[in-house]
Design a protein around this motif. Structure first.
Motif, PDB file in Angstrom:
ATOM      1  N   ALA A 199     -39.767 -47.903 -11.316  1.00  0.00           N
ATOM      2  CA  ALA A 199     -40.951 -47.089 -11.614  1.00  0.00           C
ATOM      3  C   ALA A 199     -40.809 -45.690 -11.023  1.00  0.00           C
ATOM      4  O   ALA A 199     -41.123 -44.690 -11.687  1.00  0.00           O
ATOM      5  N   LEU A 204     -38.264 -43.812 -13.134  1.00  0.00           N
ATOM      6  CA  LEU A 204     -38.808 -43.378 -14.435  1.00  0.00           C
ATOM      7  C   LEU A 204     -39.791 -42.233 -14.268  1.00  0.00           C
ATOM      8  O   LEU A 204     -39.750 -41.249 -15.012  1.00  0.00           O
ATOM      9  N   GLY A 205     -40.690 -42.394 -13.274  1.00  0.00           N
ATOM     10  CA  GLY A 205     -41.678 -41.337 -13.032  1.00  0.00           C
ATOM     11  C   GLY A 205     -41.001 -40.040 -12.618  1.00  0.00           C
ATOM     12  O   GLY A 205     -41.357 -38.959 -13.106  1.00  0.00           O
ATOM     13  N   GLY A 259     -39.274 -38.462 -15.555  1.00  0.00           N
ATOM     14  CA  GLY A 259     -40.261 -37.849 -16.445  1.00  0.00           C
ATOM     15  C   GLY A 259     -40.714 -36.511 -15.905  1.00  0.00           C
ATOM     16  O   GLY A 259     -40.799 -35.514 -16.635  1.00  0.00           O
ATOM     17  N   GLY A 266     -44.119 -37.143 -10.096  1.00  0.00           N
ATOM     18  CA  GLY A 266     -43.773 -38.202 -11.053  1.00  0.00           C
ATOM     19  C   GLY A 266     -43.253 -39.442 -10.344  1.00  0.00           C
ATOM     20  O   GLY A 266     -43.667 -40.568 -10.638  1.00  0.00           O
ATOM     21  N   GLY A 302     -45.020 -43.033 -10.054  1.00  0.00           N
ATOM     22  CA  GLY A 302     -44.350 -44.264 -10.470  1.00  0.00           C
ATOM     23  C   GLY A 302     -44.523 -45.360  -9.438  1.00  0.00           C
ATOM     24  O   GLY A 302     -44.804 -46.519  -9.766  1.00  0.00           O
ATOM     25  N   ALA A 344     -46.539 -48.851 -10.056  1.00  0.00           N
ATOM     26  CA  ALA A 344     -45.929 -50.171  -9.896  1.00  0.00           C
ATOM     27  C   ALA A 344     -46.712 -51.007  -8.885  1.00  0.00           C
ATOM     28  O   ALA A 344     -46.901 -52.215  -9.061  1.00  0.00           O
ATOM     29  N   GLY A 387     -49.949 -46.941 -18.698  1.00  0.00           N
ATOM     30  CA  GLY A 387     -49.206 -45.756 -18.296  1.00  0.00           C
ATOM     31  C   GLY A 387     -49.899 -44.470 -18.714  1.00  0.00           C
ATOM     32  O   GLY A 387     -49.973 -43.510 -17.925  1.00  0.00           O
ATOM     33  N   VAL A 392     -44.025 -38.912 -18.517  1.00  0.00           N
ATOM     34  CA  VAL A 392     -44.234 -39.787 -17.360  1.00  0.00           C
ATOM     35  C   VAL A 392     -44.959 -41.059 -17.761  1.00  0.00           C
ATOM     36  O   VAL A 392     -44.439 -42.164 -17.619  1.00  0.00           O
ATOM     37  N   LEU A 435     -43.008 -44.590 -18.413  1.00  0.00           N
ATOM     38  CA  LEU A 435     -43.274 -45.449 -17.261  1.00  0.00           C
ATOM     39  C   LEU A 435     -43.950 -46.743 -17.693  1.00  0.00           C
ATOM     40  O   LEU A 435     -43.545 -47.855 -17.316  1.00  0.00           O
ATOM     41  N   MET A 473     -42.165 -50.365 -17.593  1.00  0.00           N
ATOM     42  CA  MET A 473     -42.692 -51.455 -16.778  1.00  0.00           C
ATOM     43  C   MET A 473     -43.093 -52.645 -17.641  1.00  0.00           C
ATOM     44  O   MET A 473     -42.951 -53.801 -17.231  1.00  0.00           O
TER      45      MET A 473
END
Lengths: 564, 463
Positions: free
Chosen positions: B14, B17-18, B21, B40, B44, B48, B65, B110, B114, B118
């Motif tokens: 997470a 990814l965040g 992004g 970001g 994330g 999560a 998200g 984001v 995200l 997830m």
């Protein structure tokens, strides 16, 4: 700590912690102190309805955050300007001015949602979980068993369901020989092929919500051990224990000891009786249509109804309409050979109505083709004739409506009964000399506190008795005072042919088409369930456009070897 | 793999990814290191942690998200960071306007990845029983609904991806293909989540808004051969397309549910085994009746701002008159009809007041787009105006529509709860309520935040 106080405190604490968000945004309009108070109050109120941790964490956060939008509208667009003596901020420009508050409310709410959940988790872990009051142990439910699935029994069950709602104080059981309640006022229309048989019967299992329906025949009641023995429709007997029992077993035909009549006459009490009469009448016409012997043909199309009460008069009127309408389809049956004969022991029919109205009904029925033999009694019946007190009539059809008696099981109970065999009760409908046994309807002899007389065995009284009985049973279970049954009859209605009826309501007399419309309107309103009402209205509407159905559809003979 | 390492891995993915992004936003020139990759990545981690232990699929994750990204943007770049770094007041309109590009960046780069990531991770890790998923049904039903819904773009004289390379026929084919793909993706993402026509509209609305961010704001400039342009000006120019996407989403949602029911009847279950104590006609009639009463109450609440803003004579012109009294009667008649529609769409979908108000607010927003921006001018014989100017002019009635929706939903659910208490004595009814209950973990609340937030914020900020 009381759970609501705990929730309010947690909410207020969360609001306090999140209040800087509101102070920085909403507070620009209201000032920091009102914003702080607002934060505490709103968060406290939000927390009250349910335990914060009862909702999953992200769901609570988002749900509460979404409520920020209406809170913004309510507080910043409407309330704050109004409190300041200004008009609400509906305009686009004013709403843009209030934009920081919108963002503030959404963020504040999201923070409150998160903090509330966290606070509840932490307090639960470190101090104590939310106090959930343990309900006191319930006393054992009172078992109320209602015997009989007619008007009296089913109405009692419905009223008891309404009075006790979802309460666990009682368990309700209804024992019935059929799985549906028959709406007897319309039974003559089934025999006369005006209504479909199933349309005037209401399934007990769809009408009753929490009552256990036991389909079976009551074969005995042990009043000392408080046990009802039921012969189930299929299988062994079942024993039902009760705390309170209601006798609503209704009445059966009473042939006054005439074995020939009992053997050869049609009964007119159940839906099966009405179907059998209808099929038999159609069968007679089928046979008469091919019959060359005029004597036998006349015998086939002579229909005798014994008894000039409501049931007999309505059946004779209905059969007269039905059979005269059938003549169009049976060209070999001469009109003058058809006869519907009503035999009655009294000087006039319909003793329940005033004399002028009864005579009017008789005159109208005569005009429509019904033949009357008054002051005449049916003495015997064979397969091809009936013996009357003043002669014989050749017929293959006789229907008995001249006498009924309360269910014979009641005499075996060992309680006081009247000369008809009905259980004697006090004015509260409690069986005389008993505390946990009750009776109503045709099976009971109940003093009416309004008139001082015994209640007649009619559906009108049975329905009212059921309402009072349910009230008294509720009072018994909850320790209240019992009230006597009190009811002033509204009147009587009788339909004697298509578009022809007579009615006497609160002393006012009606006859003809108006009375017929009243009959249909009133009984339609009394018919249980909207679904049945719609079906009956459809049947009546079909009858306006098409002839009555003359199809013989029901196989009445039981199958050999079947498990029915 | 045990639960703890799984959660650590989930946190790591997470955050990655965040952070990625946010990094993309920064690379595109929106935001800085703090509001980009750092915010970001932090977002994330928080995301999560919030969804820890919650089984979600890709569609649910996407909605979570998007809502999270919206709130995160409001809290960090528009709130804390603006107040801290720029010295501006938190959430000032001018600050927020300047940060609209970053909002779109947060949603596209984001929130969506995200949530999807997830969701896919959670689906992959999930072992327990779950609702059935039919791939052909999702693709075919969604594709058909997308194609049918794409007709809405004809009303604004543009195709979804116009101007695309090629001639008219080629562009039309590309447009239809895109619509079918978008519809099929809707089916893939939300087949398990949607239930009932009312909530389908909500899902469609949010999905349409997302595609506005992905399409006109992101993909179209790239297809034109240009650069991504998430500027306020571009967003304001494309506001009409946002409304078009909202209608596309609504139609897509409704059509998807309608076609899906036909599909289920034809290929899955034509005769449901779960019989109800009442017939469908009885339930529908009750829903219409309660909806009518709820609509009248909602209409009375809505009439307060209408009286104050003096719009009732305009409403009266719908019936050819001009008086306030006539306007009030017409308004109540419309409110009653829309309330009945609410009853038909949302019957038995809102088990308590909080959830009912959430859907009601969304219903009010939908009717602001449909009624105020479209049908009202159309019925008066005027061209409807979906531009940001038109939306700005119609802003005063937005609060009224939201109040109407929330009140109507609140009164309607009060009827439903009252009826439920009355019928609770019937064990068959209790069993039905248990069957109809939405299982835990529904992203409905996230849907309200995303759709309501964007729906209310954009006409205020862009105007």
């Amino acid at each position: 700590m009381h759970r609501f106080l705990r929730r309010a405190l947690l909410g207020a604490l969360s609001g306090l912690l999140a209040s800087p968000i509101l102070s920085l945004t909403v507070g620009r309009d209201t000032g920091p102190v009102p914003a702080l108070l607002l934060a505490v109050v709103v968060a406290g109120a939000l927390a009250l309805p349910r335990r914060p941790a009862g909702r999953p964490r992200p769901e609570l956060l988002m749900e509460v955050a979404a409520l920020g939008v209406p809170l913004w509208a309510l507080v910043d667009v409407v309330a704050v300007p109004l409190l300041a003596g200004d008009p609400p901020r509906w305009t686009a420009a004013a709403m843009r001015d209030a934009f920081p508050a919108l963002a503030g409310w959404m963020l504040f709410q999201a923070a409150v949602g998160l903090l509330l959940h966290l606070a509840d988790d932490l307090v639960t872990r470190w101090i104590a979980p939310e106090f959930v009051p343990v309900p006191p142990p319930r006393p054992r439910a009172q078992r109320i068993v209602i015997l009989g699935g007619g008007f009296a029994g089913v109405s009692s069950a419905e009223h008891l369901e309404h009075r006790f709602g979802a309460s666990a104080e009682v368990e309700l059981t209804l024992v019935s020989e059929t799985n549906a309640m028959l709406f007897t006022p319309m039974l003559a229309e089934v025999a006369a092929s005006s209504l479909e048989a199933a349309h005037i019967t209401s399934p007990l299992r769809t009408g009753l919500k929490r009552t256990e329906v036991v389909r079976g025949r009551v074969v005995g009641v042990d009043l000392d051990r408080k046990i009802v023995s039921v012969q189930m429709a299929v299988g062994e007997q079942r024993q039902l224990a009760y705390d309170q029992v209601v006798f609503a077993l209704g009445a059966v035909s009473n042939y006054l000891g005439m074995a020939g009549v009992e053997r050869h006459a049609f009964d007119f009490k159940s839906i099966a009786d009405a179907i059998a009469i209808r099929n038999h009448v159609i069968d007679c016409f089928e046979r008469a249509d091919g019959e060359q012997d005029p004597v036998e043909r006349r015998r086939l199309v002579t229909f005798v109804v014994a008894g000039g009460g409501f049931a007999g008069a309505e059946l004779a009127g209905g059969l007269n309409d039905f059979t005269r309408g059938m003549l169009a389809f049976y060209p070999n049956v001469p009109r003058d050979e058809l006869q519907v004969l009503l035999v009655h022991g009294g000087e006039r029919i319909l003793n329940e109505l005033s004399e002028p109205l009864a005579l009017h009904a008789q005159q109208r029925m005569t005009e429509r083709g019904v033949t009357f033999r008054l002051k005449t009694r049916l003495k015997d019946a064979t397969a091809d004739r009936v013996v009357l007190s003043d002669g014989e009539v050749a017929t293959r059809t006789v229907v008995w409506t001249a006498g009924t008696a309360p269910n014979p099981l009641l005499r075996a109970l060992g309680v006081e009964v009247d000369k008809r065999g009905a259980v004697l009760t006090d004015a509260t409908m409690r069986v005389k000399g008993r505390t946990d046994e009750w009776a109503l309807g045709d099976a009971a002899s109940i003093p009416n506190a309004a008139t001082g007389k015994t209640c007649p065995p009619t559906a009108q009284f049975a329905i009212r008795e059921a309402a009072q009985l349910a009230r008294n049973l509720q009072a018994t279970v909850r320790g209240g005072a019992l009230r006597p049954f009190r009811f002033a009859p509204l009147g009587a209605l009788c339909v004697v042919g298509h578009h022809t009826a007579c009615a006497e309501i609160k002393g006012l007399r009606f006859s003809g088409l108006l009375a017929w419309v009243m009959w249909r309107g009133i009984y339609l309103s009394k018919l249980p369930s909207l679904e049945r009402k719609v079906r009956v209205v459809v049947d009546w509407t079909i009858e306006l456009f098409f002839p009555r159905d003359i199809v013989q559809t029901i196989e009445l003979a039981p199958r050999t070897g079947s498990n029915r | 793999m045990s639960a703890a390492p799984s959660f650590v891995a989930q946190l790591g993915i997470a955050a990655l990814l965040g952070g990625l992004g946010g990094g993309v936003c920064l690379a595109l020139g929106y935001g800085d290191v703090v509001s980009g990759p750092l915010a970001g990545g932090g977002g994330g981690l928080l995301f999560a942690w919030l969804l820890r232990g919650r089984p979600i699929d890709a569609g649910e994750g996407l909605i979570w998200g998007l809502a999270f990204a919206f709130l995160w943007w409001l809290a960090l770049p528009a709130g804390l960071l603006a107040a801290w770094s720029a010295g501006a007041n938190a959430c000032e309109l001018s600050t927020v306007r300047a940060l609209v590009p970053l909002l779109i960046g947060y949603l596209v780069c984001v929130g969506a990845p995200l949530g999807l990531g997830m969701g896919v991770w959670s689906s992959w890790r999930r072992t327990g029983p779950r609702d059935a998923f039919h791939l052909p049904r999702a693709l075919v039903v969604g594709g058909l609904a997308g194609l049918a819904g794409s007709r809405v773009f004809a009303t604004v004289g543009e195709t979804m991806l116009s101007p695309l390379p090629g001639g008219d026929t080629s562009r039309l084919l590309q447009h239809l293909l895109a619509a079918a793909v978008i519809g099929a993706v809707y089916g893939l993402l939300f087949q398990r989540a949607v239930r009932g026509l009312g909530s389908c509209m909500g899902w469609g609305l949010a999905y349409g808004m997302l595609w506005w961010c992905l399409g006109p704001m992101t993909a179209v400039p790239l297809l034109r051969g240009g650069a991504i342009e998430w500027s306020v000006e571009r967003a304001a120019d494309a506001y009409g397309l946002l409304v078009a996407h909202v209608f596309f989403g609504l139609l897509l949602g409704l059509l998807y549910e309608a076609v899906d029911r036909v599909w289920q009847a034809l290929f899955v279950e034509s005769d449901p085994l779960h019989r109800e104590p009442e017939g469908i006609g009885t339930r529908f009639t009750l829903a219409l009746l309660w909806g009518a009463v709820a609509g009248i109450v909602g209409g009375l609440v809505f009439s307060l701002p209408m009286l104050d803003t003096g719009i009732l004579p305009y409403v009266a012109s719908l019936a050819g008159g001009s008086g306030e009294g006539l306007g009030f009667v017409v308004h109540l008649a419309i409110s009653t009809s829309i309330g009945m529609l609410y009853g038909a769409l949302f019957a038995r979908q809102t088990p308590d007041l909080g959830i009912a108000v959430g859907w009601g607010l969304l219903y009010g927003l939908i009717w602001w787009y449909l009624g105020q921006l479209t049908l009202f001018p159309h019925l008066l014989g005027e061209p409807f105006d979906w531009s940001i100017l038109g939306a700005s002019t119609a802003l005063p009635s937005l609060v009224g529509h939201l109040a109407y929706g929330a009140t109507t939903a609140g009164v309607f659910v009060a009827f439903e709860l009252w009826y439920g208490r009355r019928r609770a004595v019937d064990p068959r009814y209790r069993a039905r309520v248990a069957r109809a209950g939405r299982r835990g973990g529904s992203p409905a609340a996230a849907l309200w935040v995303f759709a309501l937030g964007l729906g209310v914020l954009l006409p205020i900020v862009l105007g």
